[in-house]
Design a protein around this motif. Structure first.
Motif, mmCIF file in Angstrom:
data_model
loop_
_atom_site.group_PDB
_atom_site.id
_atom_site.type_symbol
_atom_site.label_atom_id
_atom_site.label_comp_id
_atom_site.label_asym_id
_atom_site.label_seq_id
_atom_site.Cartn_x
_atom_site.Cartn_y
_atom_site.Cartn_z
ATOM 1 N N ILE A 3 65.315 24.121 12.621
ATOM 2 C CA ILE A 3 66.657 24.540 12.237
ATOM 3 C C ILE A 3 66.615 25.444 11.003
ATOM 4 O O ILE A 3 67.343 26.436 10.911
ATOM 5 N N ILE A 4 65.745 25.119 10.051
ATOM 6 C CA ILE A 4 65.605 25.966 8.857
ATOM 7 C C ILE A 4 65.091 27.347 9.225
ATOM 8 O O ILE A 4 65.658 28.374 8.833
ATOM 9 N N PHE A 5 64.019 27.392 10.025
ATOM 10 C CA PHE A 5 63.426 28.671 10.402
ATOM 11 C C PHE A 5 64.347 29.463 11.336
ATOM 12 O O PHE A 5 64.356 30.699 11.311
ATOM 13 N N SER A 6 65.106 28.760 12.177
ATOM 14 C CA SER A 6 66.034 29.449 13.078
ATOM 15 C C SER A 6 67.113 30.176 12.291
ATOM 16 O O SER A 6 67.588 31.239 12.703
ATOM 17 N N PHE A 7 67.504 29.596 11.170
ATOM 18 C CA PHE A 7 68.518 30.221 10.329
ATOM 19 C C PHE A 7 67.993 31.527 9.724
ATOM 20 O O PHE A 7 68.695 32.546 9.702
ATOM 21 N N PHE A 8 66.736 31.521 9.277
ATOM 22 C CA PHE A 8 66.175 32.693 8.606
ATOM 23 C C PHE A 8 65.603 33.717 9.587
ATOM 24 O O PHE A 8 65.735 34.925 9.377
ATOM 25 N N LYS B 129 73.608 30.511 13.480
ATOM 26 C CA LYS B 129 74.515 29.803 12.595
ATOM 27 C C LYS B 129 74.302 28.293 12.736
ATOM 28 O O LYS B 129 74.122 27.786 13.836
ATOM 29 N N VAL B 130 74.322 27.613 11.633
ATOM 30 C CA VAL B 130 74.132 26.167 11.627
ATOM 31 C C VAL B 130 75.394 25.516 11.076
ATOM 32 O O VAL B 130 75.827 25.817 9.960
ATOM 33 N N LYS B 131 75.999 24.638 11.885
ATOM 34 C CA LYS B 131 77.205 23.943 11.456
ATOM 35 C C LYS B 131 76.849 22.828 10.475
ATOM 36 O O LYS B 131 75.768 22.248 10.524
ATOM 37 N N LEU B 132 77.785 22.512 9.602
ATOM 38 C CA LEU B 132 77.570 21.489 8.594
ATOM 39 C C LEU B 132 77.304 20.121 9.225
ATOM 40 O O LEU B 132 76.436 19.366 8.755
ATOM 41 N N LYS B 133 78.026 19.809 10.302
ATOM 42 C CA LYS B 133 77.826 18.522 10.961
ATOM 43 C C LYS B 133 76.440 18.441 11.597
ATOM 44 O O LYS B 133 75.817 17.377 11.622
ATOM 45 N N GLN B 134 75.953 19.561 12.106
ATOM 46 C CA GLN B 134 74.619 19.559 12.701
ATOM 47 C C GLN B 134 73.554 19.299 11.641
ATOM 48 O O GLN B 134 72.582 18.576 11.887
ATOM 49 N N ILE B 135 73.728 19.885 10.474
ATOM 50 C CA ILE B 135 72.799 19.618 9.369
ATOM 51 C C ILE B 135 72.869 18.148 8.973
ATOM 52 O O ILE B 135 71.845 17.504 8.707
#
Length: 293
Positions: free
Chosen positions: A116-121, A126-132
């Motif tokens: 998820i971190i690498f997918s963002f960069f 986009k990463v939703k707050l609830k998913q984090i």
């Protein structure tokens, strides 16, 4: 409406394949431990050799093999996937050989968090707050599994396990990127398996250990299970974004613990069961959240 139904079906397929890959990789870890005290690079060679031949067969049977065209940028991503995937496997196998299988698997399951971190960069997803939030819950569950035996874990195997999870997460991110560019999953596995086998040959020549008949059987089992996991996880990340399905990769911790109990006589304690429940809760919460969205 049809578009929403189509996307929902793809997401469900991604979830199915990533859970299937979790089970296959759990079986692989058991086979790796049962193969004995062979070097990690030798186990890595056999692990990828089976996947290579299966990928070759699938590529030959594919009618679109001749039509495959890889762009220059895709070749860079394919190479990055192979390099980080190879490093991740060696680190994971080293951790499996020098600590409890369940602990090594738990450290390796940092990979969805890194995905998820690498997918963002890298992918600009986009990463939703609830998913984090759900991923953090799953990460806390993993800490519950590690906490009871953490004092007994030596530094080098622990660092190897964490590095393996980070490299695996980075490799799977490139799988997702290649899938979105239309690069066939069989070709990704084929190149990765060939690269991993070739890169292990120099170390095997320098320090080859002769395996017994039982060890060869276990290595072949690890190779078959790894091939199933590799094709499944490649399919998973080509069907759905990492932020929506990577959480289900934590099922591997549950699978590996069950298999370790019946095969290796490793009995989980109360803290581990709390960790399993937390991870399962986070996975189910993520599933219903994605389904509602």
């Amino acid at each position: 409406m049809k578009t929403l139904e189509y996307n929902s079906q793809k997401k469900l397929k991604g979830i199915f394949f990533i859970i299937l890959s979790a089970f296959c990789f759990a079986c692989m870890s058991i086979f790796v431990r049962l193969s004995g005290n062979l070097p990690a690079y030798e186990k890595s060679f056999f692990r990828n050799l089976i996947a290579f031949f299966i990928a070759v067969i699938l590529m030959i049977k594919s009618k679109n093999t001749i039509k495959i065209k890889i762009k220059k940028q895709d070749w860079i991503d394919i190479m990055a996937r192979a390099i980080f995937g190879c490093i991740g496997i060696v680190c994971n196998f080293y951790a499996i050989d020098h600590m409890l299988v369940a602990d090594a698997s738990a450290l390796n399951k940092l990979s969805p968090f890194f995905v998820i971190i690498f997918s963002f960069f890298i992918l600009k997803e986009k990463v939703k707050l609830k998913q984090i939030f759900f991923v953090i819950i799953a990460f806390i569950g993993m800490l519950f599994i590690l906490k009871p035996g953490f004092a007994e874990i030596s530094l080098l195997p622990a660092l190897a396990g964490i590095s393996g999870g980070m490299c695996a997460g980075l490799a799977y991110t490139f799988v997702r990127k290649l899938g979105s560019h239309g690069v066939p999953g069989a070709f990704i596995v084929l190149f990765f398996s060939a690269f991993s086998c070739i890169s292990m040959i120099p170390m095997m020549i320098a320090g080859f250990h002769v395996a017994s008949r039982e060890q060869i059987v276990m290595l072949l089992g690890a190779g078959v299970a790894a091939a199933g996991g590799q094709f499944s996880i490649t399919a998973a990340y080509t069907y759905a974004p990492a932020r929506e399905i990577s959480i289900y990769d934590y099922f591997q911790i549950i699978f590996i613990t069950i298999l370790s109990y019946f095969i290796l006589d490793e009995v989980p304690d109360a803290y581990s069961f709390i960790g399993y429940l937390i991870i399962l809760f986070a996975s189910l919460a993520m599933f219903f959240y994605n389904k509602r969205k």
